[in-house]
Design a protein around this motif. Structure first.
Motif, PDB file in Angstrom:
ATOM      1  N   ARG A 111      11.462  11.136   6.152  1.00  0.00           N
ATOM      2  CA  ARG A 111      11.177  10.816   4.758  1.00  0.00           C
ATOM      3  C   ARG A 111      11.391   9.321   4.589  1.00  0.00           C
ATOM      4  NH1 ARG A 111      13.627  14.583   0.237  1.00  0.00           N
ATOM      5  NH2 ARG A 111      11.850  15.855   0.876  1.00  0.00           N
ATOM      6  N   LEU A 112      10.299   8.582   4.405  1.00  0.00           N
ATOM      7  CA  LEU A 112      10.313   7.123   4.407  1.00  0.00           C
ATOM      8  C   LEU A 112      10.431   6.584   2.990  1.00  0.00           C
ATOM      9  CD1 LEU A 112       9.922   4.501   6.133  1.00  0.00           C
ATOM     10  CD2 LEU A 112       7.475   4.728   5.670  1.00  0.00           C
ATOM     11  N   GLN A 113      11.298   5.579   2.815  1.00  0.00           N
ATOM     12  CA  GLN A 113      11.438   4.899   1.531  1.00  0.00           C
ATOM     13  C   GLN A 113      10.936   3.465   1.694  1.00  0.00           C
ATOM     14  OE1 GLN A 113      15.380   5.022  -0.150  1.00  0.00           O
ATOM     15  NE2 GLN A 113      14.806   3.884  -1.978  1.00  0.00           N
ATOM     16  N   PRO A 114       9.668   3.203   1.379  1.00  0.00           N
ATOM     17  CA  PRO A 114       9.086   1.872   1.606  1.00  0.00           C
ATOM     18  C   PRO A 114       9.801   0.751   0.861  1.00  0.00           C
ATOM     19  CG  PRO A 114       7.369   3.489   1.193  1.00  0.00           C
ATOM     20  CD  PRO A 114       8.671   4.157   0.872  1.00  0.00           C
ATOM     21  N   SER A 115      10.404   1.073  -0.293  1.00  0.00           N
ATOM     22  CA  SER A 115      11.071   0.025  -1.071  1.00  0.00           C
ATOM     23  C   SER A 115      12.237  -0.578  -0.306  1.00  0.00           C
ATOM     24  CB  SER A 115      11.550   0.587  -2.411  1.00  0.00           C
ATOM     25  OG  SER A 115      12.415   1.696  -2.217  1.00  0.00           O
ATOM     26  N   GLU A 116      12.899   0.218   0.547  1.00  0.00           N
ATOM     27  CA  GLU A 116      13.993  -0.327   1.353  1.00  0.00           C
ATOM     28  C   GLU A 116      13.462  -1.326   2.373  1.00  0.00           C
ATOM     29  OE1 GLU A 116      17.269  -0.300   1.673  1.00  0.00           O
ATOM     30  OE2 GLU A 116      17.608   0.833  -0.156  1.00  0.00           O
ATOM     31  N   LEU A 117      12.350  -1.000   3.016  1.00  0.00           N
ATOM     32  CA  LEU A 117      11.768  -1.912   4.002  1.00  0.00           C
ATOM     33  C   LEU A 117      11.250  -3.188   3.350  1.00  0.00           C
ATOM     34  CD1 LEU A 117       9.795   0.635   6.207  1.00  0.00           C
ATOM     35  CD2 LEU A 117      11.917  -0.535   6.785  1.00  0.00           C
ATOM     36  N   GLN A 160      10.892   8.944  -7.914  1.00  0.00           N
ATOM     37  CA  GLN A 160       9.816   9.124  -6.944  1.00  0.00           C
ATOM     38  C   GLN A 160       9.808   7.901  -6.033  1.00  0.00           C
ATOM     39  OE1 GLN A 160       6.205  10.349  -8.804  1.00  0.00           O
ATOM     40  NE2 GLN A 160       4.961  10.199  -6.967  1.00  0.00           N
ATOM     41  N   ARG A 161      10.569   7.994  -4.923  1.00  0.00           N
ATOM     42  CA  ARG A 161      10.782   6.821  -4.072  1.00  0.00           C
ATOM     43  C   ARG A 161      10.387   7.050  -2.621  1.00  0.00           C
ATOM     44  NH1 ARG A 161      17.058   5.614  -5.981  1.00  0.00           N
ATOM     45  NH2 ARG A 161      16.672   5.701  -8.239  1.00  0.00           N
ATOM     46  N   TRP A 162      10.082   8.281  -2.222  1.00  0.00           N
ATOM     47  CA  TRP A 162       9.945   8.604  -0.803  1.00  0.00           C
ATOM     48  C   TRP A 162       8.547   9.114  -0.476  1.00  0.00           C
ATOM     49  CZ3 TRP A 162      14.110   9.611  -3.829  1.00  0.00           C
ATOM     50  CH2 TRP A 162      15.333   9.065  -3.439  1.00  0.00           C
ATOM     51  N   LEU A 163       8.108   8.817   0.753  1.00  0.00           N
ATOM     52  CA  LEU A 163       6.915   9.418   1.324  1.00  0.00           C
ATOM     53  C   LEU A 163       7.358  10.435   2.356  1.00  0.00           C
ATOM     54  CD1 LEU A 163       4.420   6.438   1.854  1.00  0.00           C
ATOM     55  CD2 LEU A 163       4.170   8.356   0.276  1.00  0.00           C
ATOM     56  N   ASP A 164       7.012  11.677   2.153  1.00  0.00           N
ATOM     57  CA  ASP A 164       7.402  12.734   3.076  1.00  0.00           C
ATOM     58  C   ASP A 164       6.373  12.810   4.199  1.00  0.00           C
ATOM     59  OD1 ASP A 164       8.427  14.927   4.343  1.00  0.00           O
ATOM     60  OD2 ASP A 164       8.804  16.057   2.502  1.00  0.00           O
ATOM     61  N   LEU A 165       6.756  12.332   5.388  1.00  0.00           N
ATOM     62  CA  LEU A 165       5.857  12.292   6.531  1.00  0.00           C
ATOM     63  C   LEU A 165       6.072  13.460   7.473  1.00  0.00           C
ATOM     64  CD1 LEU A 165       6.059   8.469   7.322  1.00  0.00           C
ATOM     65  CD2 LEU A 165       4.472   9.659   5.794  1.00  0.00           C
ATOM     66  N   VAL A 202       9.743  13.594  -4.990  1.00  0.00           N
ATOM     67  CA  VAL A 202      10.692  13.334  -6.074  1.00  0.00           C
ATOM     68  C   VAL A 202      12.048  13.888  -5.688  1.00  0.00           C
ATOM     69  CG1 VAL A 202      11.230  13.734  -8.501  1.00  0.00           C
ATOM     70  CG2 VAL A 202       8.855  13.419  -7.783  1.00  0.00           C
ATOM     71  N   ARG A 203      13.072  13.021  -5.794  1.00  0.00           N
ATOM     72  CA  ARG A 203      14.458  13.444  -5.562  1.00  0.00           C
ATOM     73  C   ARG A 203      15.338  12.779  -6.608  1.00  0.00           C
ATOM     74  NH1 ARG A 203      16.516  12.222   0.363  1.00  0.00           N
ATOM     75  NH2 ARG A 203      18.477  12.781  -0.636  1.00  0.00           N
ATOM     76  N   GLY A 204      16.201  13.574  -7.250  1.00  0.00           N
ATOM     77  CA  GLY A 204      17.119  13.023  -8.241  1.00  0.00           C
ATOM     78  C   GLY A 204      16.432  12.373  -9.420  1.00  0.00           C
ATOM     79  N   VAL A 215       0.839  -1.206   0.000  1.00  0.00           N
ATOM     80  CA  VAL A 215       0.000   0.000   0.000  1.00  0.00           C
ATOM     81  C   VAL A 215       0.873   1.255   0.000  1.00  0.00           C
ATOM     82  CG1 VAL A 215      -1.676   1.328   1.342  1.00  0.00           C
ATOM     83  CG2 VAL A 215      -1.957  -1.142   1.097  1.00  0.00           C
ATOM     84  N   LEU A 216       1.935   1.249   0.797  1.00  0.00           N
ATOM     85  CA  LEU A 216       2.835   2.405   0.852  1.00  0.00           C
ATOM     86  C   LEU A 216       3.531   2.624  -0.496  1.00  0.00           C
ATOM     87  CD1 LEU A 216       4.465   2.044   4.388  1.00  0.00           C
ATOM     88  CD2 LEU A 216       2.675   3.635   3.668  1.00  0.00           C
ATOM     89  N   LEU A 217       3.882   1.529  -1.183  1.00  0.00           N
ATOM     90  CA  LEU A 217       4.494   1.671  -2.502  1.00  0.00           C
ATOM     91  C   LEU A 217       3.521   2.293  -3.507  1.00  0.00           C
ATOM     92  CD1 LEU A 217       6.489  -1.687  -2.805  1.00  0.00           C
ATOM     93  CD2 LEU A 217       7.433   0.613  -2.586  1.00  0.00           C
ATOM     94  N   VAL A 218       2.250   1.940  -3.389  1.00  0.00           N
ATOM     95  CA  VAL A 218       1.236   2.555  -4.247  1.00  0.00           C
ATOM     96  C   VAL A 218       1.110   4.046  -3.919  1.00  0.00           C
ATOM     97  CG1 VAL A 218      -1.208   2.583  -4.857  1.00  0.00           C
ATOM     98  CG2 VAL A 218      -0.024   0.399  -4.566  1.00  0.00           C
ATOM     99  N   LEU A 219       1.145   4.376  -2.620  1.00  0.00           N
ATOM    100  CA  LEU A 219       1.069   5.783  -2.213  1.00  0.00           C
ATOM    101  C   LEU A 219       2.285   6.570  -2.687  1.00  0.00           C
ATOM    102  CD1 LEU A 219      -0.341   5.480   1.425  1.00  0.00           C
ATOM    103  CD2 LEU A 219      -1.543   6.218  -0.634  1.00  0.00           C
ATOM    104  N   VAL A 220       3.442   5.912  -2.740  1.00  0.00           N
ATOM    105  CA  VAL A 220       4.630   6.573  -3.278  1.00  0.00           C
ATOM    106  C   VAL A 220       4.387   6.992  -4.718  1.00  0.00           C
ATOM    107  CG1 VAL A 220       7.005   6.178  -4.025  1.00  0.00           C
ATOM    108  CG2 VAL A 220       6.313   5.507  -1.739  1.00  0.00           C
ATOM    109  N   GLU A 221       3.760   6.125  -5.488  1.00  0.00           N
ATOM    110  CA  GLU A 221       3.473   6.438  -6.888  1.00  0.00           C
ATOM    111  C   GLU A 221       2.475   7.587  -7.010  1.00  0.00           C
ATOM    112  OE1 GLU A 221       3.883   6.200 -10.941  1.00  0.00           O
ATOM    113  OE2 GLU A 221       5.082   5.274  -9.356  1.00  0.00           O
TER     114      GLU A 221
END
Length: 372
Positions: free
Chosen positions: A110-116, A101-106, A96-98, A85-91
């Motif tokens: 700044r959470l990167q769900p793909s790492e978890l 679009q990989r991060w959720l700014d909370l 956006v950095r660099g 669900v978090l990966l869908v929310l990232v999309e």
């Protein structure tokens, strides 16, 4: 009954794997020295934040070691679902950095769900195969749900776009499948299919910059001032370090800004220039000892979930190290995989220490069973 103590040390602390913890602290401490040098001899902007995060995540790993593996097994599927669900929310809402679009700014973090998802996919696949009767593991139909479990996060991460993290998730999941006993001929068939599809994927499925990175890996001199600049400068830095290096704070490639991302993806090149082959040898041996310990934890585990989890997490750490080192030496495309505990950044650091915490949990359970 009151917990026994060893001298003045409470039992929970005395039971920790201090040898492994000290090894991890040695790797992390060496990483702080590299970041200190990369900043020109200053604890800012990289070494100090990295040290604070390292201390916090190491405490998290110790806390996670007190959780029973059965709890991780119960939480595997719910955690996987939340991260999807978090990966869908990232999309939909991600920062956006660099160009990615990989991060959720909370706000606070700044959470990167793909790492978890990297440790989560190992737990999920281990849970799936622990629930599956061993006689069913080798049947073809069991590959369908396993393929879906791996394919959904892989595709969601791929569209961010983040090819390196997507491949890490896929590699970790497929490794658990292999360890679970899926027929070898299915892996051979899959490898042949990938080999046939790879040219089509490279030409039509990748972004231009991703395709150029693969082509430049094969011939870095074809674009030495463009796409091949990172690899060329990294090779110069590593080669100029020689056996003993140029000395602490004496690197030129990083200090004169010839080496891009010398504190993140190419931190190994920054280290090798100043510490030479000896510094690289220390890191490689240290990671080998850590990975070997993780595999041994899996071999000693008493149940299928713990065995697959420990071996899968140890392999995840191996993928981090192997891909990053191959990348900075020009033996793999530049895919943005950092060197764990050395490169600046909290996401990879958190992932590795979460893996360590779960591995220590399995190890603690192994020792408890052996005492009984």
């Amino acid at each position: 009954m009151r917990a026994p103590v060893s001298g003045f040390v409470p039992a929970p602390l005395a039971q920790l794997r201090w040898g492994i913890l000290l090894l991890v602290m040695a790797i992390g401490g060496f990483g702080l020295v590299v970041l200190f040098s990369a900043a020109g001899g200053s604890i800012y902007p990289w070494a100090f934040p990295q040290a604070v995060r390292f201390g916090a995540f190491l405490c998290l790993a110790v806390a996670m070691s007190r959780v029973r593996p059965s709890t991780y097994a119960a939480a595997a599927f719910p955690t996987y679902g939340v991260l999807v669900v978090l990966l869908v929310l990232v999309e939909l809402l991600g920062a956006v950095r660099g160009g990615s679009q990989r991060w959720l700014d909370l706000g606070i973090i700044r959470l990167q769900p793909s790492e978890l998802m990297k440790p989560a996919i190992v737990l999920t696949m281990a849970r799936f195969y622990a629930m599956l009767p061993p006689s069913e593991t080798r049947k073809l139909f069991s590959l369908i749900p396993a393929g879906i479990l791996i394919g959904v996060p892989f595709l969601l991460v791929l569209v961010q776009p983040d090819l390196g993290t997507g491949l890490m998730i896929a590699f970790s999941g497929v490794t658990v499948m292999f360890l679970a006993g899926v027929r070898l001929r299915l892996f051979i068939g899959g490898a042949l299919l990938v080999a046939v599809a790879a040219p089509l994927a490279i030409n039509y499925g990748l972004h231009d910059y991703q395709r150029n990175r693969i082509l430049v890996m094969l011939d870095p001199e074809s674009d030495p001032l463009g796409t091949g600049y990172h690899i060329s400068q990294s090779k110069i830095a590593i080669g100029s370090g020689g056996i003993t290096g140029k000395g602490f704070l004496n690197g030129t490639q990083s200090h004169l800004d010839y080496l891009p991302e010398g504190h993140t993806d190419f931190a190994f090149a920054t280290m090798a220039e100043e510490w030479g082959l000896l510094g690289g040898f220390f890191l490689i041996v240290a990671f080998m000892v850590l990975i070997r310990w993780g595999i041994n934890v899996g071999l000693r585990a008493g149940d299928r979930f713990s065995r697959l989890t420990a071996a899968g997490l140890a392999t995840t750490i191996f993928f981090y190290v192997a891909i990053n080192m191959a990348m900075v030496m020009g033996m793999a495309p530049v895919v943005g995989i950092p060197l764990p505990l050395v490169s600046f950044g909290g996401s990879a650091q958190m992932t590795i220490l979460i893996c360590l915490g779960i591995l220590m949990s399995v190890d603690r359970e192994n020792r408890r069973i052996q005492r009984w």
